[in-house]
Design an enzyme around this catalytic site. Structure first.
Site, PDB file in Angstrom:
ATOM      1  N   GLU A  50       0.804  -1.227   0.000  1.00 24.33           N
ATOM      2  CA  GLU A  50       0.000   0.000   0.000  1.00 24.33           C
ATOM      3  C   GLU A  50       0.834   1.273   0.000  1.00 24.33           C
ATOM      4  OE1 GLU A  50      -0.455  -2.596   1.978  1.00 24.33           O
ATOM      5  OE2 GLU A  50      -2.541  -3.256   1.874  1.00 24.33           O
ATOM      6  N   PHE A 112     -10.724  -7.191  14.864  1.00 25.48           N
ATOM      7  CA  PHE A 112      -9.688  -7.644  13.941  1.00 25.48           C
ATOM      8  C   PHE A 112      -9.444  -6.586  12.864  1.00 25.48           C
ATOM      9  CE2 PHE A 112      -8.477  -9.972  10.003  1.00 25.48           C
ATOM     10  CZ  PHE A 112      -7.204 -10.332  10.416  1.00 25.48           C
ATOM     11  N   GLN A 113      -8.188  -6.230  12.682  1.00 27.44           N
ATOM     12  CA  GLN A 113      -7.757  -5.227  11.704  1.00 27.44           C
ATOM     13  C   GLN A 113      -8.427  -3.865  11.900  1.00 27.44           C
ATOM     14  OE1 GLN A 113      -7.866  -7.014   7.750  1.00 27.44           O
ATOM     15  NE2 GLN A 113      -5.794  -7.786   8.096  1.00 27.44           N
ATOM     16  N   LYS A 162     -16.952  -0.992   6.866  1.00 24.36           N
ATOM     17  CA  LYS A 162     -17.364  -2.026   5.915  1.00 24.36           C
ATOM     18  C   LYS A 162     -18.871  -2.019   5.669  1.00 24.36           C
ATOM     19  CE  LYS A 162     -16.834  -6.903   4.924  1.00 24.36           C
ATOM     20  NZ  LYS A 162     -16.173  -8.161   5.245  1.00 24.36           N
ATOM     21  N   MET A 469      24.220   8.870   0.916  1.00 28.85           N
ATOM     22  CA  MET A 469      24.157  10.169   1.581  1.00 28.85           C
ATOM     23  C   MET A 469      24.505  10.057   3.059  1.00 28.85           C
ATOM     24  SD  MET A 469      23.832  13.317   1.277  1.00 28.85           S
ATOM     25  CE  MET A 469      22.914  13.967  -0.115  1.00 28.85           C
TER      26      MET A 469
HETATM   27  C1  LIG Z   1      12.587   5.914   4.506  1.00 31.07           C
HETATM   28  C2  LIG Z   1      13.906   6.551   4.816  1.00 31.07           C
HETATM   29  N1  LIG Z   1      14.741   5.977   5.688  1.00 31.07           N
HETATM   30  C3  LIG Z   1      15.936   6.549   5.968  1.00 31.07           C
HETATM   31  C4  LIG Z   1      16.295   7.720   5.372  1.00 31.07           C
HETATM   32  C5  LIG Z   1      17.618   8.383   5.718  1.00 31.07           C
HETATM   33  N2  LIG Z   1      18.453   8.458   4.510  1.00 31.07           N
HETATM   34  C6  LIG Z   1      18.566   9.607   3.799  1.00 31.07           C
HETATM   35  S1  LIG Z   1      19.509   9.407   2.433  1.00 31.07           S
HETATM   36  C7  LIG Z   1      19.810   7.801   2.799  1.00 31.07           C
HETATM   37  C8  LIG Z   1      20.673   6.964   1.903  1.00 31.07           C
HETATM   38  C9  LIG Z   1      19.975   6.646   0.647  1.00 31.07           C
HETATM   39  O1  LIG Z   1      20.690   5.618  -0.012  1.00 31.07           O
HETATM   40  P1  LIG Z   1      20.395   5.289  -1.527  1.00 31.07           P
HETATM   41  O2  LIG Z   1      18.938   5.140  -1.745  1.00 31.07           O
HETATM   42  O3  LIG Z   1      21.251   4.142  -1.930  1.00 31.07           O
HETATM   43  O4  LIG Z   1      20.842   6.624  -2.271  1.00 31.07           O
HETATM   44  P2  LIG Z   1      22.302   7.315  -2.354  1.00 31.07           P
HETATM   45  O5  LIG Z   1      22.412   8.317  -1.254  1.00 31.07           O
HETATM   46  O6  LIG Z   1      23.330   6.227  -2.203  1.00 31.07           O
HETATM   47  O7  LIG Z   1      22.329   7.964  -3.687  1.00 31.07           O
HETATM   48  C10 LIG Z   1      19.174   7.441   3.986  1.00 31.07           C
HETATM   49  C11 LIG Z   1      19.274   6.099   4.616  1.00 31.07           C
HETATM   50  C12 LIG Z   1      15.368   8.304   4.497  1.00 31.07           C
HETATM   51  N3  LIG Z   1      15.592   9.478   3.897  1.00 31.07           N
HETATM   52  N4  LIG Z   1      14.191   7.689   4.206  1.00 31.07           N
END
Ligand SMILES: Cc1ncc(C[n+]2csc(CCOP(=O)(O)OP(=O)(O)O)c2C)c(N)n1
Lengths: 565, 190
Positions: A50, A112-113, A162, A469
Site C-alpha cells: 500500500e 480484527f484489523q 465495511k 548520503m
Molecule cells: C525511509 C527513509 N529511511 C531513511 C532515510 C535516511 N536516509 C537519507 S539518504 C539515505 C541513503 C539513501 O541511499 P540510496 O537510496 O542508496 O541513495 P544514495 O544516497 O546512495 O544515492 C538514507 C538512509 C530516508 N531518507 N528515508
C-alpha cells in the site's frame, strides 16, 4: 438513484474526474472492490504494497495537476499508506485516500484489523473523515477533492466502515460545497501588492525565490514576466525546480544544503528576497538567525500560517501565487539591474558545478548522459540521497514540472511507485527514475505492478552499494566511521529484472553508459539499468545542517572541470 | 512589525463545528506545533451545531500569531478572534473544597463574602466554595483559602467575550478576513 455505499464511492469518484485508482484489497474494503466492475471508467492498478499506492497517487497528482487516488483496507492496509500520506502532506500534493474500516458496531472494540486511521493521520492530512452513513458519501467525497486540490493542496483521507459500503441509500451528488470553515484566500490584498511593488522598485539586488507554489498554481508565465520585466535573477527551491526555464539567463539554480553555491550566494548577497509559494524550509535557510540578514523579504503564500513561521518578513501577501503575480506584474516598473545581474553571472562562473574527467563511474556523469539522450525533456523521478541531489543539480529540466521528488519528507523508496504514478499520469512522456540502490530496494516490489500494467518506466539504479548520503555524513561529521551504511549483500539487479521479465542492463564502464541509456529508450516497456558507480563520491557543495552560507564546503578543485557554466 | 518578543497571555476564541473529533483536531494541532495552552473551555454557541472554544495561550506575539493562523487552517474551525486586552471580559468558575471546622467556618465565610463568592455545600468538616471571576480573582481567593487546607479545586478555564462589537481582531465572520487578518496583525497596519 438507489446505490450501496461502495457504488456511491465509485460514482462520486467518476464525478470528480478520476480515471485511475492505486490500491490493494482486504476484508473491510472488499464491498467497495466488488462494486468496481460496474464502473469501467475507473481503472484500478493493483499494487504489491500500500505504500506504493500512496506514492503512486502522489506521483500521478504531481504530474497531472489533479488529485491522485489511493485506497486500502483497514488496519495494516491503512497504516501501510502512512509514509505516502506524510510525503504528500509535506510537499503539498493533492491526494484522496480511501480506507476501509471495521463495521460501525465494532469500532472502538479493538476488532480484527481495526486501527484508528483518522487519529493516526490527523497531523499528516489536510483533513480527514470517518463516514458513518452511506448517504454522506457523495458529500464527503466532493469535499475531499475540493479540500485536497484547492488553496494549499494536500492529502485528504476518507475512512469508511465495511457496513457503510453495503448500506443502501439515495445517491445525490451535491452541486455546492458548504464548508464555512474553509475559504482559501486566493486574491491578494491590493495594499500589500503595492507595498511589494514599491520594495521591488527600491531594491538594487533583488532575487526571486520560487517554490512549489509556482508549479502547483501553474504560474510559469507570470513568474517569467516578473523576472524579465524587472530583470530579477530567479532561484528556485528544490520543489520549485522546473518552475522557471533552467536555460534562462536570469536562472540562478537552487540553493541550500546541497544546492548550487551560486544560488545560495545570490540569496545571501541580495537586498530583497521575493519568496513565491515557498516556506523557508530549514534545508534552504540553515540557521534562520543568520539567513540572508541583509535582505528585505516579500513572502507570497496561499497558506497564511506559513507567513512568519520560519522567518520574519517585511511584506507578506496571502494569495494564490498566480493571482498575486498577475496583480504584482501590473504594478512593477520595468528595471534593468545590470550590475547585479552581471554579478550573479559572475558568481556562477566563480562557483560552477564541477564535472568529472577522471574516467570513473560517477553519478553525475550518468545523469549528464541521460540528459543528452532525453534532450532534457524527460520527467525525472528520484529517490532520496546523493543521486537525488545530483539529479536535481545536473539534469536540465527543460519541461515545466519535470522533477518529481520527495523533498519535504525525504522518503526513500519514492523512486519506484512515484515513477509509476508519474508515468500513468503522462503515458506519452519519457519517465526516468533516478534511483538509489537503497531506496529502490524499499519499494521494488512494485516492479510486478509495472509489468502487469505495462508501465514503461526506465530505472537508472545508481548502485554505489551503500546508503550513500548517510555514508557521506559519516565521512564529513563522524570520522569516516561507516556504521551500517555499506551493503554486503545487494541483489543482482539484472537477474532481478529478469525474474520480473524486465530488460536489465549492467554498466560498469563509463564508455558504455550512453549505449545502455539509448537501448533503454528504444525498449518498449520498463527497463532497469544497474549503474555500478563509485562508492566514495560526495555531493558538493554542502552547507552543514543549521549553518549559514559562510560554512559552505565546495568541491576540491583540482582534477575537476566545469560541465555547465 | 509589532513582534515584541515578550511572553504573555492571550485569550483566543474560536467558533468551531460541533462534530466528533473537533476537540481532538484542535488539541492535536497545539501539541504538534508545541504551543502552550494555559486553559481551554468549550461549550455550545448561540448558533446550532457550532461550539465556541476559549483558549488562554502563553507565548510572545509571534507564537500567538501562529496559533491563530494554525487554528484558522483547521477545516472545522470557522472563525478565530484574538480578544486579548482591555476590550474583552473574561470569566472563570471554580469550585473549591476547603476544610472548615466550627472555629474557621465564619472566617472563611467572611472571605467568601468579600469575593462575592458562594458557599454551595456544607459538611461537618468541609465547605464547597463557588467563585466566578477572572483568573486573578480566583487565584487570589485560592491563595487566601490555602491556610485553611484546600482539599480539591475544580476550575472551568476562562471563557471570554469582547465588549460591544468593535474588537480589533474580530473577524466578523467575513471569509476573506479569515486569512487577511493575521497578515494585518503582523505588519502592524491596524
Ligand atoms: C525511509 C527513509 N529511511 C531513511 C532515510 C535516511 N536516509 C537519507 S539518504 C539515505 C541513503 C539513501 O541511499 P540510496 O537510496 O542508496 O541513495 P544514495 O544516497 O546512495 O544515492 C538514507 C538512509 C530516508 N531518507 N528515508
Amino acid at each position: 438513484m438507489k446505490m450501496n455505499g461502495g457504488q456511491m464511492v465509485c460514482a462520486s469518484l467518476i464525478r470528480e474526474g478520476v480515471d485511475v485508482i492505486f490500491g490493494l484489497p482486504g476484508g473491510a474494503i472488499l464491498p467497495l472492490y466488488q462494486a468496481l466492475p460496474e464502473f469501467p471508467e475507473l481503472k484500478h492498478i493493483l499494487v504489491r504494497h500500500e505504500q506504493g499506492a500512496a506514492h503512486a497517487a502522489d506521483g500521478y497528482a504531481r504530474v497531472k495537476g489533479r488529485p491522485g487516488v489511493a485506497w486500502a483496507t483497514s488496519g495494516p492496509g491503512a497504516t501501510n499508506l502512512v509514509t505516502g500520506i506524510a510525503t504528500a502532506h509535506m510537499d503539498s500534493v493533492p491526494i484522496v485516500v480511501i480506507t476501509g474500516q471495521v463495521g460501525r458496531a465494532a469500532i472502538g472494540t479493538d476488532a480484527f484489523q481495526e486501527c484508528d486511521i483518522t487519529g493516526i493521520t490527523l497531523p499528516i492530512t489536510k483533513h480527514n473523515y470517518l463516514v458513518m452513513t452511506a448517504e454522506e458519501i457523495p458529500r464527503v467525497i466532493k469535499e475531499a477533492f475540493h479540500i485536497a486540490s484547492t488553496g494549499r493542496p494536500g492529502p485528504v483521507l476518507v475512512d469508511i466502515p465495511k457496513d457503510v459500503f453495503t448500506e443502501v441509500g439515495e445517491f445525490v451528488y451535491p452541486e455546492e460545497i458548504d464548508l464555512p470553515g474553509y475559504k482559501p484566500n486566493l486574491d491578494p490584498h491590493m495594499g500589500q501588492v503595492k507595498r511589494a511593488a514599491q520594495l521591488i522598485s527600491e531594491a538594487e539586488r533583488p532575487v526571486i525565490l520560487a517554490g512549489h507554489g509556482i508549479i502547483l498554481s501553474k504560474a510559469y508565465d507570470e513568474l517569467l514576466e516578473l523576472a524579465e520585466k524587472a530583470q530579477i535573477p530567479v532561484v528556485t527551491t528544490l520543489l520549485g525546480v522546473s518552475g522557471f526555464p533552467t536555460s534562462h539567463v536570469l536562472y540562478s539554480g537552487w540553493p541550500g544544503m546541497h544546492g548550487m553555491a551560486y544560488a545560495s550566494l545570490t540569496i545571501e548577497e541580495s537586498d530583497l528576497i521575493i519568496a513565491l509559494g515557498m516556506r523557508f524550509d530549514d534545508r534552504i535557510t540553515g540557521n534562520t538567525a543568520t539567513f540572508a540578514t541583509g535582505s528585505k523579504k516579500i513572502h507570497v503564500d496561499v497558506d497564511p500560517s506559513e507567513i512568519g513561521k520560519n522567518v520574519q518578513v517585511d511584506v507578506p501577501i496571502v494569495g494564490d501565487v498566480k493571482r498575486v503575480l498577475t496583480a504584482l506584474n501590473k504594478q512593477v516598473k520595468p528595471a534593468t539591474h545590470v550590475d547585479w545581474v552581471n554579478h550573479v553571472h559572475q558568481l556562477r562562473r566563480d562557483h560552477p558545478l564541477m564535472g568529472s574527467d577522471n574516467g570513473k563511474m560517477e553519478m553525475r556523469y550518468i545523469i549528464n548522459e541521460i540528459a543528452e539522450a532525453t534532450n532534457g525533456d524527460a520527467i525525472i523521478v528520484t529517490g532520496v540521497g546523493q543521486h537525488q541531489m545530483w539529479a536535481a543539480q545536473y539534469y536540465p529540466f527543460n519541461q515545466p514540472c519535470s522533477l518529481i521528488s520527495s523533498c519535504g519528507s525525504g522518503a526513500m523508496g519514492y523512486e519506484v511507485p512515484g515513477a509509476m504514478g508519474a508515468q500513468v499520469a503522462a503515458p506519452d512522456r519519457v519517465v526516468w527514475s533516478i534511483a538509489g540502490d537503497g531506496g529502490f530496494q524499499m519499494t521494488m516490489v512494485e516492479l510486478a505492478t509495472l509489468v502487469e500494467n505495462n508501465i514503461p518506466v526506465k530505472f537508472a539504479i545508481m548502485n554505489n552499494n551503500c546508503l550513500g548520503m548517510v555514508r557521506q555524513w559519516q565521512d564529513f561529521f563522524y570520522e569516516k566511521s561507516h556504521v551500517a551504511t555499506v551493503y554486503s549483500g545487494n541483489p543482482d539487479f539484472v537477474k532481478l529484472a529478469d525474474a520480473y521479465g524486465i530488460l536489465g542492463i549492467r554498466v560498469t564502464d563509463k564508455n558504455d553508459v550512453r549505449a545502455a541509456v539509448d537501448k533503454a529508450m528504444e525498449h518498449d516497456g520498463p527497463v532497469i539499468i544497474d549503474f555500478v558507480v563509485e562508492q566514495d563520491d560526495n555531493v558538493y557543495p554542502m552547507i552543514p545542517a543549521g549553518m549559514a552560507v559562510d560554512h559552505l564546503i565546495e568541491e576540491p578543485r583540482p582534477a575537476r572541470q566545469e560541465v555547465r557554466g | 512589525m509589532n513582534y515584541n518578543g515578550t511572553s504573555n497571555r492571550h485569550t483566543i476564541t474560536a467558533l468551531v463545528e460541533d462534530k466528533p473529533g473537533v476537540l481532538n483536531r484542535v488539541t492535536s494541532m497545539f501539541r504538534r506545533r508545541g504551543f502552550n495552552i494555559a486553559s481551554l473551555a468549550v461549550g455550545h454557541s448561540e448558533i446550532p451545531n457550532l461550539s465556541r472554544m476559549t483558549f488562554v495561550v502563553e507565548g510572545d506575539d509571534r507564537v500567538v500569531d501562529q496559533v491563530t493562523k494554525h487554528l484558522h487552517k483547521l477545516i472545522d474551525v470557522i472563525k478565530v478572534s484574538d480578544i486579548s486586552g482591555d476590550n474583552a471580559v473574561t470569566r472563570e468558575l471554580a469550585l473549591i473544597r476547603v476544610k472548615a471546622n466550627v472555629q474557621s467556618r465564619s472566617e472563611i465565610m467572611q472571605i467568601v463574602d468579600l469575593f462575592r463568592a458562594n458557599i454551595i455545600d456544607v459538611s461537618p468538616e468541609t465547605l464547597i466554595v463557588e467563585v466566578v471571576g477572572d483568573e486573578d480573582k480566583i487565584d487570589a481567593l485560592q491563595n487566601l483559602l490555602k491556610s485553611f487546607g484546600i482539599q480539591e479545586v475544580m476550575r472551568t478555564g476562562s471563557v471570554a467575550m469582547s465588549r460591544g462589537m468593535d474588537s480589533a481582531f474580530d473577524t466578523n465572520g467575513s471569509r476573506n478576513a479569515k486569512a487577511v487578518k493575521p497578515v494585518i496583525m503582523e505588519t502592524g497596519s491596524v
